[in-house]
Write a protein that holds these residues in place. Structure first.
Motif, mmCIF file in Angstrom:
data_model
loop_
_atom_site.group_PDB
_atom_site.id
_atom_site.type_symbol
_atom_site.label_atom_id
_atom_site.label_comp_id
_atom_site.label_asym_id
_atom_site.label_seq_id
_atom_site.Cartn_x
_atom_site.Cartn_y
_atom_site.Cartn_z
ATOM 1 N N PRO A 231 0.779 -1.266 -0.080
ATOM 2 C CA PRO A 231 -0.081 -0.043 0.049
ATOM 3 C C PRO A 231 0.864 1.410 -0.017
ATOM 4 O O PRO A 231 0.223 2.319 -0.390
ATOM 5 C CB PRO A 231 -0.726 -0.027 1.330
ATOM 6 N N MET A 232 2.090 1.247 0.506
ATOM 7 C CA MET A 232 3.051 2.188 0.478
ATOM 8 C C MET A 232 3.319 2.784 -0.959
ATOM 9 O O MET A 232 3.782 3.935 -1.208
ATOM 10 C CB MET A 232 4.158 2.078 1.159
ATOM 11 N N ARG A 233 3.250 1.890 -1.866
ATOM 12 C CA ARG A 233 3.568 2.238 -3.215
ATOM 13 C C ARG A 233 2.532 3.590 -3.912
ATOM 14 O O ARG A 233 2.535 4.300 -4.698
ATOM 15 C CB ARG A 233 3.433 1.139 -4.416
ATOM 16 N N GLU A 234 1.310 3.466 -3.120
ATOM 17 C CA GLU A 234 0.380 4.796 -3.494
ATOM 18 C C GLU A 234 0.791 5.775 -2.964
ATOM 19 O O GLU A 234 0.405 6.901 -3.559
ATOM 20 C CB GLU A 234 -1.024 4.318 -2.877
ATOM 21 N N ILE A 235 1.479 5.843 -1.710
ATOM 22 C CA ILE A 235 2.099 7.062 -1.388
ATOM 23 C C ILE A 235 3.415 7.426 -2.163
ATOM 24 O O ILE A 235 3.758 8.640 -2.427
ATOM 25 C CB ILE A 235 2.406 6.870 0.154
ATOM 26 N N TYR A 236 4.245 6.380 -2.552
ATOM 27 C CA TYR A 236 5.610 6.751 -2.841
ATOM 28 C C TYR A 236 5.899 5.713 -3.890
ATOM 29 O O TYR A 236 6.429 4.527 -3.882
ATOM 30 C CB TYR A 236 6.783 6.447 -1.902
ATOM 31 N N PRO A 237 5.260 6.091 -5.356
ATOM 32 C CA PRO A 237 5.320 4.845 -6.210
ATOM 33 C C PRO A 237 6.750 4.686 -6.984
ATOM 34 O O PRO A 237 6.924 3.733 -7.457
ATOM 35 C CB PRO A 237 4.300 5.892 -7.444
ATOM 36 N N ASN A 238 7.657 5.711 -6.587
ATOM 37 C CA ASN A 238 8.824 5.529 -7.021
ATOM 38 C C ASN A 238 9.645 5.303 -6.168
ATOM 39 O O ASN A 238 11.194 5.432 -6.229
ATOM 40 C CB ASN A 238 9.277 6.842 -7.866
ATOM 41 N N GLY A 239 9.549 4.792 -4.889
ATOM 42 C CA GLY A 239 10.402 4.273 -3.947
ATOM 43 C C GLY A 239 10.371 5.594 -2.762
ATOM 44 O O GLY A 239 9.632 6.713 -3.021
ATOM 45 N N TYR A 240 10.913 5.436 -1.765
ATOM 46 C CA TYR A 240 10.947 6.343 -0.438
ATOM 47 C C TYR A 240 12.005 7.344 -0.955
ATOM 48 O O TYR A 240 13.086 6.970 -0.288
ATOM 49 C CB TYR A 240 11.396 5.307 0.564
ATOM 50 N N ASN A 241 11.637 8.178 -1.645
ATOM 51 C CA ASN A 241 12.475 9.075 -2.423
ATOM 52 C C ASN A 241 12.402 10.353 -2.215
ATOM 53 O O ASN A 241 12.875 11.373 -3.153
ATOM 54 C CB ASN A 241 12.517 8.807 -4.007
ATOM 55 N N CYS A 242 12.136 10.978 -1.016
ATOM 56 C CA CYS A 242 12.077 12.552 -0.896
ATOM 57 C C CYS A 242 13.247 13.011 0.052
ATOM 58 O O CYS A 242 13.169 14.053 0.583
ATOM 59 C CB CYS A 242 10.749 12.629 0.011
ATOM 60 N N GLY A 243 14.417 12.329 -0.289
ATOM 61 C CA GLY A 243 15.726 13.018 0.239
ATOM 62 C C GLY A 243 15.907 12.570 1.546
ATOM 63 O O GLY A 243 15.344 11.444 2.008
#
Length: 553
Positions: A231-243
């Protein structure tokens, strides 16, 4: 004069010393007491059949034979059907039944010992032998009856502890012939909001061969991928990538604070999200997690009586000054260290003046020391303390039904040297390459596949994969050209501890070669004073090799 008639039974009774010791000599009575004691010890019920109530003796002897049969059956199953045996012995009902049976056997043996006291007839023994046989009988009664009752108590404690650690439900099935588990060392440190898993390892075990691969994920790993269906792919579709806001150990707290509704059936949504991140990053299905509260980690080591490690460098930590007893900076010296729980936690946690990669190596070292030094003698003498500590610090979603098969795998796994991989230096370039900040997932998947393919080739080979050839770190301009994005992490760190994790240039001087200005060897007091003076260079050199660690004997 007519001689009295003596029947056969009267004649036999007068000469049966075991059943009728009145006419026996003192030496024969002493021998009789020794025989009855030995029978009660080695063949419970034998003394009663020989010299007492045969009905009681037959019952006791039948129970004795049944116990020996069960023991032999258990030994046979251990070598032929170990998984079935361990699975049965770890079931709550069987553990409860076993504790009741052990206590009942202890009471029954106590009855036999008391009856043996009666049968020995102390009044007919030689005066000098009475205290000797009395002491022996008391000691044997405590050893046998007391030992069985205590074993029943321990088994019931273990049942309660396992029920508090493991969940219910059916055992999980291996995928592609492997079991993969996420091991988290969680810490709610000072100045932090919520719990964070600072120690992150994936343990992958071959179901058929029990060979093990251990993959360590640095706490500041960025851009972690989520498994398909997460379900986390809905929040971070490209991975956990906010720096730097999205280093992997922040994920646990973020999910608990904002996205727990995405895991409605999970007992720990943060751990479920961490499993999804580890699965997507390594391209391995994760079957469950085990989380150890590092704040209570010291309790378990103290319950074990401490551990021993061999440290290759100076390790900074916080403690009481060796001379003034004031709280402040301390250093573990290189060499053999005898660590209690608090010191072991400080040793494993330390990253000041070094980096996360040295810290990971020390964590692995402490884990190996705990496993290697966890002996049957330790378990027997400190069982209650170990069970209490384990119940307080361990959380897992694995069902208790899985415990037997996992124990079976663990026994076989001790015959193999695990392969190890760290998602960063030294397995993926040098510390300056910032692989954990900008990971190459194709490389990660290829290395994991390589480890799996190498299983069984050479068990005597080094446990870790050879690190990739290390090159000089690129300049910022070269990194920008090759990566297509700014090199290094962005400066907006929200946790001061994260900034300390960023690996800098590695010191090449061996800690053992470092000296004070006058040429004398380094000492803890000198490093404390250098730290007060702000001489960072010598401190970083002293700590540069503290990732070199091995379990002690």
């Amino acid at each position: 004069m007519i001689a009295p008639t003596i029947t056969y039974h009267e004649f036999r009774g007068s000469n049966d010393v075991l059943r009728n010791p009145r006419a026996a000599s003192p030496r024969e009575r002493t021998k009789r007491a020794s025989i009855l004691t030995a029978l009660t010890l080695f063949l419970p019920g034998g003394a009663q059949i020989t010299a007492g109530s045969r009905s009681l003796g037959r019952i006791a002897l039948a129970v004795t034979v049944g116990c020996w049969f069960l023991l032999l059956l258990g030994i046979t199953m251990y070598f032929t059907m170990r998984s079935v045996l361990l699975s049965a012995l770890t079931q709550p009902f069987i553990m409860w039944t076993g504790s009741i049976i052990l206590v009942a056997l202890g009471i029954g043996w106590l009855v036999l010992w008391l009856d043996t006291f009666r049968l020995i007839r102390f009044s007919q023994l030689a005066p000098g032998f009475k205290p000797i046989i009395a002491v022996i009988l008391v000691l044997l009664t405590a050893l046998t009856s007391g030992g069985l009752a205590y074993a029943g108590h321990l088994l019931n404690d273990a049942r309660n502890a396992l029920a508090g650690i493991f969940g219910e439900g059916a055992a999980v099935q291996a995928e592609d012939g492997r079991y993969n588990f996420l091991l988290l060392g969680a810490d709610a440190g000072e100045g932090r909001e919520g719990l964070r898993p600072d120690s992150i390892h994936v343990i992958s075990v071959n179901q058929a061969t029990s060979e093990t691969i251990i993959v360590s994920i640095p706490r500041n790993f960025q851009n972690a991928q989520f498994a398909e269906g997460s379900p986390m792919r809905e929040i971070y579709p490209n991975g956990y990538n906010c720096g730097n806001e999205c280093i992997i150990n922040f994920l646990y707290t973020e999910v608990h604070n904002s996205y727990s509704h995405l895991y409605p059936e999970a007992q720990d949504p943060g751990a479920a999200a961490m499993m999804d991140a580890a699965s997507g990053t390594l391209d391995l299905a994760i079957h469950g997690y085990v989380m150890v509260d590092m704040g209570g980690f010291s309790e378990l080591i103290d319950a074990m009586g401490g551990i021993t490690v061999e440290s290759g460098g100076w390790v900074p930590y916080r403690g009481r000054h060796p001379e003034t007893n004031q709280w402040g900076n301390r250093w573990f010296e290189p060499g053999t260290l005898e660590l209690d729980g608090s010191d072991a936690l400080s040793f494993a946690r330390s990253r000041t003046h070094s980096n996360d990669y040295n810290r990971i190596q020390r964590q692995q070292c402490v884990q190996q020391a705990m496993i290697g030094q966890f002996t049957p003698q330790t378990l027997l003498t400190r069982f209650t303390e170990i069970m209490a500590a384990g119940e307080n610090i361990v959380e897992t979603d694995l069902p208790q039904a899985q415990l037997g098969s996992l124990l079976d795998l663990a026994v076989d796994a001790q015959d193999h040297t695990p392969q190890r991989l760290t998602l960063g230096a030294p397995d993926f370039g040098s510390a300056g390459d910032l692989f954990s900040t900008y990971p190459d997932f194709d490389q990660i998947h290829a290395r994991v596949d390589e480890l799996i393919a190498n299983e069984g080739e050479d068990d005597d080979a080094p446990s870790a994969q050879e690190p990739q050839e290390q090159t000089e770190p690129e300049s910022p301009e070269e990194a920008a050209d090759s990566e297509g994005e700014p090199p290094g992490p962005t400066p907006e760190h929200t946790d001061p501890a994260v900034a300390e994790d960023e690996p800098g240039e590695q010191q090449t001087a061996e800690a053992s070669e470092l000296t004070q200005p006058d040429g004398s060897p380094l000492t803890e007091l000198y490093l404390i004073e250098a730290q007060q003076r702000g001489e960072i260079g010598i401190l970083e050199q002293a700590a540069s090799t503290n990732g070199e660690c091995s379990p002690g004997n």
